[in-house]
Design a protein around this motif. Structure first.
Motif, PDB file in Angstrom:
ATOM      1  N   GLU A   1       0.838  -1.229   0.000  1.00 17.94           N
ATOM      2  CA  GLU A   1       0.000   0.000   0.000  1.00 17.94           C
ATOM      3  C   GLU A   1       0.856   1.255   0.000  1.00 17.94           C
ATOM      4  OE1 GLU A   1      -3.465   2.122  -0.230  1.00 17.94           O
ATOM      5  OE2 GLU A   1      -3.200  -0.065  -0.374  1.00 17.94           O
ATOM      6  N   SER A   2       1.908   1.209   0.791  1.00 20.40           N
ATOM      7  CA  SER A   2       2.803   2.362   0.832  1.00 20.40           C
ATOM      8  C   SER A   2       3.507   2.571  -0.508  1.00 20.40           C
ATOM      9  CB  SER A   2       3.833   2.162   1.952  1.00 20.40           C
ATOM     10  OG  SER A   2       4.758   3.211   1.973  1.00 20.40           O
ATOM     11  N   LEU A   3       3.949   1.467  -1.085  1.00 21.48           N
ATOM     12  CA  LEU A   3       4.621   1.579  -2.388  1.00 21.48           C
ATOM     13  C   LEU A   3       3.668   2.090  -3.457  1.00 21.48           C
ATOM     14  CD1 LEU A   3       6.789  -1.706  -2.367  1.00 21.48           C
ATOM     15  CD2 LEU A   3       7.581   0.671  -2.212  1.00 21.48           C
ATOM     16  N   LYS A   4       2.442   1.626  -3.427  1.00 17.71           N
ATOM     17  CA  LYS A   4       1.463   2.096  -4.409  1.00 17.71           C
ATOM     18  C   LYS A   4       1.150   3.584  -4.214  1.00 17.71           C
ATOM     19  CE  LYS A   4      -0.756  -2.390  -5.198  1.00 17.71           C
ATOM     20  NZ  LYS A   4      -1.992  -3.189  -5.025  1.00 17.71           N
ATOM     21  N   GLN A   5       1.103   4.002  -2.940  1.00 18.48           N
ATOM     22  CA  GLN A   5       0.876   5.420  -2.670  1.00 18.48           C
ATOM     23  C   GLN A   5       2.016   6.259  -3.230  1.00 18.48           C
ATOM     24  OE1 GLN A   5      -1.806   6.793  -1.342  1.00 18.48           O
ATOM     25  NE2 GLN A   5      -0.927   8.906  -1.466  1.00 18.48           N
ATOM     26  N   LYS A   6       3.223   5.804  -2.983  1.00 20.41           N
ATOM     27  CA  LYS A   6       4.372   6.532  -3.514  1.00 20.41           C
ATOM     28  C   LYS A   6       4.392   6.494  -5.036  1.00 20.41           C
ATOM     29  CE  LYS A   6       6.183   7.967   0.269  1.00 20.41           C
ATOM     30  NZ  LYS A   6       6.199   9.421   0.554  1.00 20.41           N
ATOM     31  N   LEU A   7       3.953   5.356  -5.579  1.00 17.53           N
ATOM     32  CA  LEU A   7       3.902   5.275  -7.036  1.00 17.53           C
ATOM     33  C   LEU A   7       2.891   6.253  -7.609  1.00 17.53           C
ATOM     34  CD1 LEU A   7       4.751   3.887  -9.669  1.00 17.53           C
ATOM     35  CD2 LEU A   7       2.960   2.160  -9.241  1.00 17.53           C
ATOM     36  N   SER A   8       1.758   6.396  -6.942  1.00 21.65           N
ATOM     37  CA  SER A   8       0.761   7.367  -7.385  1.00 21.65           C
ATOM     38  C   SER A   8       1.304   8.790  -7.292  1.00 21.65           C
ATOM     39  CB  SER A   8      -0.510   7.216  -6.544  1.00 21.65           C
ATOM     40  OG  SER A   8      -1.450   8.203  -6.903  1.00 21.65           O
ATOM     41  N   GLU A   9       1.965   9.053  -6.155  1.00 18.70           N
ATOM     42  CA  GLU A   9       2.552  10.382  -6.013  1.00 18.70           C
ATOM     43  C   GLU A   9       3.629  10.638  -7.056  1.00 18.70           C
ATOM     44  OE1 GLU A   9       3.961  10.645  -2.074  1.00 18.70           O
ATOM     45  OE2 GLU A   9       1.969  10.674  -1.132  1.00 18.70           O
ATOM     46  N   ALA A  10       4.418   9.616  -7.324  1.00 21.90           N
ATOM     47  CA  ALA A  10       5.477   9.771  -8.323  1.00 21.90           C
ATOM     48  C   ALA A  10       4.880  10.010  -9.700  1.00 21.90           C
ATOM     49  CB  ALA A  10       6.375   8.554  -8.328  1.00 21.90           C
ATOM     50  N   ARG A  11       3.835   9.260 -10.005  1.00 22.57           N
ATOM     51  CA  ARG A  11       3.194   9.456 -11.312  1.00 22.57           C
ATOM     52  C   ARG A  11       2.556  10.853 -11.401  1.00 22.57           C
ATOM     53  NH1 ARG A  11       0.303   3.505 -12.017  1.00 22.57           N
ATOM     54  NH2 ARG A  11       2.196   2.436 -12.808  1.00 22.57           N
ATOM     55  N   SER A  12       1.934  11.323 -10.323  1.00 27.48           N
ATOM     56  CA  SER A  12       1.379  12.678 -10.318  1.00 27.48           C
ATOM     57  C   SER A  12       2.483  13.721 -10.486  1.00 27.48           C
ATOM     58  CB  SER A  12       0.625  12.909  -9.011  1.00 27.48           C
ATOM     59  OG  SER A  12       0.149  14.240  -8.959  1.00 27.48           O
ATOM     60  N   SER A  13       3.591  13.501  -9.787  1.00 22.24           N
ATOM     61  CA  SER A  13       4.717  14.431  -9.925  1.00 22.24           C
ATOM     62  C   SER A  13       5.261  14.411 -11.348  1.00 22.24           C
ATOM     63  CB  SER A  13       5.811  14.052  -8.927  1.00 22.24           C
ATOM     64  OG  SER A  13       6.954  14.864  -9.106  1.00 22.24           O
TER      65      SER A  13
ATOM     66  N   SER B   1       3.562  13.739 -13.981  1.00 26.87           N
ATOM     67  CA  SER B   1       2.603  14.468 -14.821  1.00 26.87           C
ATOM     68  C   SER B   1       2.800  15.977 -14.705  1.00 26.87           C
ATOM     69  CB  SER B   1       1.181  14.074 -14.403  1.00 26.87           C
ATOM     70  OG  SER B   1       0.229  14.826 -15.131  1.00 26.87           O
ATOM     71  N   HIS B   2       3.017  16.421 -13.461  1.00 22.83           N
ATOM     72  CA  HIS B   2       3.255  17.859 -13.271  1.00 22.83           C
ATOM     73  C   HIS B   2       4.556  18.309 -13.939  1.00 22.83           C
ATOM     74  CE1 HIS B   2       0.535  17.736  -9.457  1.00 22.83           C
ATOM     75  NE2 HIS B   2      -0.168  17.798 -10.606  1.00 22.83           N
ATOM     76  N   LEU B   3       5.549  17.417 -13.835  1.00 25.16           N
ATOM     77  CA  LEU B   3       6.811  17.755 -14.492  1.00 25.16           C
ATOM     78  C   LEU B   3       6.647  17.824 -16.007  1.00 25.16           C
ATOM     79  CD1 LEU B   3       9.329  15.625 -12.402  1.00 25.16           C
ATOM     80  CD2 LEU B   3       9.146  18.114 -12.460  1.00 25.16           C
ATOM     81  N   GLU B   4       5.839  16.931 -16.531  1.00 29.30           N
ATOM     82  CA  GLU B   4       5.580  16.957 -17.967  1.00 29.30           C
ATOM     83  C   GLU B   4       4.840  18.235 -18.378  1.00 29.30           C
ATOM     84  OE1 GLU B   4       6.498  15.132 -20.413  1.00 29.30           O
ATOM     85  OE2 GLU B   4       7.482  13.512 -19.315  1.00 29.30           O
ATOM     86  N   GLU B   5       3.906  18.636 -17.535  1.00 25.71           N
ATOM     87  CA  GLU B   5       3.202  19.894 -17.818  1.00 25.71           C
ATOM     88  C   GLU B   5       4.176  21.081 -17.775  1.00 25.71           C
ATOM     89  OE1 GLU B   5       0.085  20.151 -15.005  1.00 25.71           O
ATOM     90  OE2 GLU B   5      -1.165  18.596 -15.947  1.00 25.71           O
ATOM     91  N   SER B   6       5.040  21.090 -16.794  1.00 31.63           N
ATOM     92  CA  SER B   6       6.038  22.160 -16.711  1.00 31.63           C
ATOM     93  C   SER B   6       6.952  22.131 -17.922  1.00 31.63           C
ATOM     94  CB  SER B   6       6.861  22.012 -15.424  1.00 31.63           C
ATOM     95  OG  SER B   6       6.035  22.157 -14.291  1.00 31.63           O
TER      96      SER B   6
END
Length: 444
Positions: free
Chosen positions: A387-399, A401-406
Motif C-alpha cells: 500500500e505504501s509503495l502504491k501510494q508513492k507510485l501514485s505520487e510519483a506518477r502525479s509528480s 505528470s506535473h513535471l511533464e506539464e512544466s
C-alpha cells in the motif's frame, strides 16, 4: 485834240504806317483855282496848283518819308534787340530744359537701378524658394521609409505568440514614432503650401517691378533722345499739340511714390522670403533631429527587449534542463517503485499460500500457533508495504505528470520567446537598418 485840260490829282503817300504809330494827316485843303480869262480865251483850263501848293506838297512828302524812315529804323532796331533777346532767352530756356532732362535722366537711372537690383533679389529669392521646395518634397518623400518601417514593425510584432503579445515599451515607442512621422508629414505639406504662396507673391511683385522698370527704360530712352536734340538736329519736327496737357499725367511726387510703393512691397516680400527660408531651414533641422532621436529610442528599446528575451529564454532553458532531469529521475523512481511492488508479489503469494494450506488443517490441528501468527503478521506487513509503495507510485506518477506539464509550458514559452526574438532581431531590427540618413531626411 480835245480842248479839256488834264488836271493831276493831289498826291497822297500810299505807304501805310504801323497801327498806333502814325496818325492820318488831314487832307490838304485844295483851293479851287480861279480861272483866268486869258486861258479861257486861249482854249486851256486854268484849274492848276500854284507854286506854293506844289512846294507844300513836296515838303509834305519829304516829311512823311522822313517820319516813315525814322520809324522803320526804330522798328528795325527794336526788332534786332527783340530777336537777340528772344534768341538768348530761347537758348537759356533750351539749356535749362537740357539740364533738367539730364537731372531727370539721373533720377530715372537711379530708380531704374534700384528696380533692377530688387528684381534680381526677388528672382534670386524665388529660385532659392524653389530649391527649398524641392528639399521639402525630398524630405517628405524620405519620411515614407521611416513610416513604412515603423508600421511594418508594429505589424510584425502583432504576430507574436501567447503571452509575448504584450504592449511593452517597444510598442509604445513605435506608436510615438508613427505619430511623430504623421505630424511631420502634415507640417511639411503645410510648409510647402506656404512656400508656393510666397513664390506666387514674389513673382507678382517681380512682375510689377519689371513693368515699372520697362516703363522707365522707355522713358529714359525718350528723355535721352530729347536731351540729344539741338537746333542743328535734322530729325526734329513741329508738333503743335505736344504742348497741351495730357490726360492721366502723373506728378513728380506721385511718380516717385509709385516706384517707392513698388519697392516697399518688394522689400516686404524679400523680408518675408528670408524669414520663411530661415524658418524652413530650422524646421528641417528640427524634424531631422526629432526623427533621429526617436529612431534611437526605438532601437534602444528593441535592444533592451532583446536582452530581456535572451535572459528569460536562457532561464527557461536552464529550468527546462532541470525539469527534464527531474522527469528522468522520476521515471526511474516510478520504475523502481513498480519493481519493488512487483518484488513484493512473490513473498505475498508465499505467505498467503502458507496460510491457505495451514487453514486446511483438520480439527484441533487448526491452531493459531506461532507460525500462524508469524504468517499473518507477514501478510499484513507485505500488504502495508504494498500500500505504501502504491501510494508513492501514485505520487510519483502525479509528480511526473506535473513535471511533464512544466516541460511543455517551458518548451512552449521558450518557443514563443524564440519566435519573438526572431521577429525583434531578424524582422524588425534588420529592417530598421534601412532608416534614412540625416542628409536624406534634411532633403539633400
Amino acid at each position: 485834240m480835245s480842248s479839256d485840260i488834264i488836271v493831276s490829282p493831289p498826291y497822297y503817300d500810299s505807304i501805310a504806317a504801323p497801327q498806333g504809330d502814325q496818325e492820318k494827316s488831314p487832307p490838304l485843303e485844295q483851293d479851287i483855282p480861279q480861272l483866268s480869262s486869258g486861258s479861257v480865251t486861249a482854249g486851256y483850263r486854268s484849274a492848276k496848283y500854284s507854286p506854293a501848293e506844289w512846294f507844300s506838297n513836296y515838303q509834305t512828302i519829304l516829311e512823311q518819308a522822313g517820319t516813315n524812315h525814322h520809324k522803320a529804323q526804330n522798328i528795325k532796331q527794336k526788332s534786332r534787340t527783340l530777336s537777340q533777346d528772344t534768341e538768348a532767352a530761347a537758348l537759356k530756356t533750351q539749356a535749362e530744359g537740357t539740364r533738367l532732362l539730364g537731372e531727370r535722366l539721373q533720377e530715372i537711372h537711379y530708380w531704374k537701378s534700384e528696380l533692377q537690383r530688387h528684381i534680381e533679389h526677388l528672382q534670386a529669392d524665388t529660385e532659392s524658394l524653389l530649391m527649398l521646395k524641392k528639399r521639402l518634397e525630398r524630405s517628405l518623400d524620405s519620411t515614407e521609409t521611416p513610416y513604412a518601417i515603423a508600421t511594418d514593425n508594429l505589424t510584425c510584432r502583432a504576430r507574436r505568440l501567447g503571452a509575448e503579445l504584450v504592449r511593452d515599451i517597444v510598442e509604445e515607442e513605435l506608436v510615438k514614432e508613427v505619430d511623430l512621422i504623421r505630424s511631420i508629414q502634415a507640417l511639411l505639406e503645410k510648409t510647402a503650401a506656404q512656400i508656393v504662396a510666397q513664390i506666387k507673391r514674389n513673382r507678382e511683385a517681380q512682375q510689377t517691378l519689371e513693368m515699372d522698370w520697362s516703363d522707365k527704360c522707355q522713358a529714359y530712352s525718350f528723355d535721352d533722345a530729347s536731351g540729344r536734340h539741338s537746333n542743328m538736329s535734322p530729325d526734329t519736327q513741329q508738333h503743335p499739340s505736344s504742348a497741351t496737357m495730357q490726360e492721366q499725367v502723373s506728378t513728380p511726387s506721385s511718380w516717385t511714390q509709385f516706384t517707392q510703393d513698388n519697392l516697399f512691397k518688394a522689400m516686404q516680400e524679400e523680408q518675408a522670403t528670408n524669414n520663411l527660408r530661415m524658418l524652413v531651414e530650422q524646421m528641417l533641422q528640427d524634424i531631422t533631429d526629432d526623427l533621429r532621436v526617436q529612431c534611437t529610442r526605438v532601437d534602444r528599446a528593441f535592444s533592451l527587449h532583446c536582452e530581456d528575451l535572451i535572459e528569460a529564454k536562457t532561464q527557461l532553458e536552464m529550468k527546462l534542463v532541470q525539469t527534464l532531469e527531474q522527469i528522468g529521475s522520476q521515471e526511474r523512481n516510478i520504475e523502481a517503485l513498480q519493481q519493488a511492488i512487483h518484488n513484493k508479489e512473490a513473498p505475498l503469494r508465499v505467505a498467503q499460500s502458507r496460510l491457505y494450506l495451514r487453514s486446511l488443517r483438520p480439527n484441533m490441528e487448526l491452531c493459531r500457533d506461532q507460525p500462524q501468527l508469524c504468517l499473518e503478521a507477514e501478510v499484513k506487513q507485505i500488504d502495508a508495504t504494498l500500500e505504501s509503495l502504491k501510494q508513492k507510485l501514485s505520487e510519483a506518477r502525479s509528480s511526473l505528470s506535473h513535471l511533464e506539464e512544466s516541460r511543455m509550458a517551458l518548451q512552449k514559452d521558450i518557443n514563443c520567446k524564440t519566435h519573438s526574438l526572431f521577429i525583434e532581431r531578424e524582422k524588425c531590427m534588420t529592417y530598421r537598418k534601412r532608416y534614412p540618413t540625416i542628409s536624406a531626411l534634411s532633403g539633400y
